[in-house]
Write an enzyme that holds these catalytic residues in place. Sequence first.
Site, PDB file in Angstrom:
ATOM      1  N   TRP A 102       0.785  -1.142  -0.253  1.00 31.41           N
ATOM      2  CA  TRP A 102      -0.002   0.085  -0.095  1.00 31.41           C
ATOM      3  C   TRP A 102       0.833   1.245  -0.040  1.00 31.41           C
ATOM      4  O   TRP A 102       0.538   2.337  -0.813  1.00 31.41           O
ATOM      5  CB  TRP A 102      -1.085   0.044   1.328  1.00 31.41           C
ATOM      6  CG  TRP A 102      -1.902  -1.147   1.037  1.00 31.41           C
ATOM      7  CD1 TRP A 102      -2.081  -2.107   1.927  1.00 31.41           C
ATOM      8  CD2 TRP A 102      -3.002  -1.363   0.004  1.00 31.41           C
ATOM      9  NE1 TRP A 102      -2.952  -3.055   1.611  1.00 31.41           N
ATOM     10  CE2 TRP A 102      -3.471  -2.642   0.216  1.00 31.41           C
ATOM     11  CE3 TRP A 102      -3.311  -0.583  -1.306  1.00 31.41           C
ATOM     12  CZ2 TRP A 102      -4.702  -3.200  -0.441  1.00 31.41           C
ATOM     13  CZ3 TRP A 102      -4.149  -1.418  -2.010  1.00 31.41           C
ATOM     14  CH2 TRP A 102      -5.036  -2.701  -1.650  1.00 31.41           C
ATOM     15  N   ASP A 169      -1.816   6.625   6.532  1.00 30.92           N
ATOM     16  CA  ASP A 169      -2.679   5.490   6.082  1.00 30.92           C
ATOM     17  C   ASP A 169      -3.020   4.603   7.209  1.00 30.92           C
ATOM     18  O   ASP A 169      -2.311   3.679   7.519  1.00 30.92           O
ATOM     19  CB  ASP A 169      -2.247   4.824   4.722  1.00 30.92           C
ATOM     20  CG  ASP A 169      -3.178   3.703   4.168  1.00 30.92           C
ATOM     21  OD1 ASP A 169      -4.409   3.349   5.082  1.00 30.92           O
ATOM     22  OD2 ASP A 169      -2.959   2.961   3.208  1.00 30.92           O
ATOM     23  N   LYS A 193     -12.195  -2.213   6.476  1.00 29.89           N
ATOM     24  CA  LYS A 193     -11.240  -3.135   7.167  1.00 29.89           C
ATOM     25  C   LYS A 193     -11.740  -2.910   8.861  1.00 29.89           C
ATOM     26  O   LYS A 193     -11.791  -4.107   9.424  1.00 29.89           O
ATOM     27  CB  LYS A 193      -9.867  -2.800   7.081  1.00 29.89           C
ATOM     28  CG  LYS A 193      -9.192  -2.351   5.592  1.00 29.89           C
ATOM     29  CD  LYS A 193      -8.937  -3.880   4.927  1.00 29.89           C
ATOM     30  CE  LYS A 193      -8.665  -3.472   3.665  1.00 29.89           C
ATOM     31  NZ  LYS A 193      -7.610  -2.565   3.158  1.00 29.89           N
TER      32      LYS A 193
END
Length: 355
Positions: A102, A169, A193
Amino acid sequence: MNNKVHNFSAGPSILPEKVFEQASSSINNFNGKGLSILEISHRSKDFIDVLEEARSLAIEIAGLDKNEYSCLFLQGGASMQFLMTAYNFLNENAGYINTGSWSTKAIKEAKLFGNVTEIATSSDKNFNYIPKEIDIKDIYDYVHITSNNTIFGTQFHSFPKTDCPLIVDMSSDIFSRKIDFSQFDLIYAGAQKNLGPAGATMVLIKNSLLDKVERDVPSMLSYKIHLDKDSSFNTPPVFPIYCILLNLRLIKDEGLDNISKRNKIKAELIYNEIDRNTCFSGFSKLEDRSQMNATFNLNEGFDGEIFNSLCLKNNISGINGHRSVGGYRASIYNALDYNSVKLLTECMQEFESNN
Ligand SMILES: *Cc1c(COP(=O)(O)O)cnc(C)c1O
């Protein structure tokens, strides 16, 4: 054995049953108004109340000052934040700590807007650790990190210190533990998530950061415009935001202290078994292990198909590792019950004694 499925999926992932129940009933009749949450106007009082409660709860749970920080619910997933953060704040130089897929994707997007320095990376060991003692110069418009590496199963347990604005993030560990959220200037998290269903991304942003925007930014990508319009510049993702609100209420009731403790106990249970069991090995470095995504591999000489069918028989779902790591990944987000983790460890024990 009952039919309950134990959902270890990395995302979209498990949510509290209460969220499903309340969300379902709101699809038929929202607030007893005879309309579905799916058909009401995003400008209606009922929805504005939802949005405002969700925004203020998020700031309250994070322990942030409501005069200093604002909350937005945006679309486009965390991936849109990769470019929005850079578009808004990368004027010349940005520093990124690369701890996995990511972060790598975030870096790729940022390079479209300015100079990007990879201040530190753990790519030399397939991202199985978190770089430490990083010396961060104060030359960056911002520094970007990924707090929890969903794919590799590593997590920052303490955060780098810097005088530059710090952007994080936090998609896969937001509100999973008590931390000082005020060390960050911008926090973003794709909901799917640990917060709610896919379709909304939560952004907590320090208002003063907006003074640093130098270029013209298209309206839909401008934090300032979304803030000026109270997160309703265009139609916001009404239903995901409502589900997030239901979850935030539960998070507030339980408290981040209690959630931290519960998640720690679950993580210890699975990692202790990984370490004890002669059939499995953990993937990530011990001190950097994620409390949300436990990654592990089957040792050589053991038959994965047998373990897979044992899991299947026990209604354990979603533990296959990401293709870039292989093996297994047990995602043990807030909503996953201790007993589900216990069942997985029992399957690992049963597998060991049969082999
Ligand atoms: C899942 C994930 C993303 C991507 O989220 P999307 O909403 O699919 O764009 C980004 N960062 C992290 C840490 C993630 O876990």
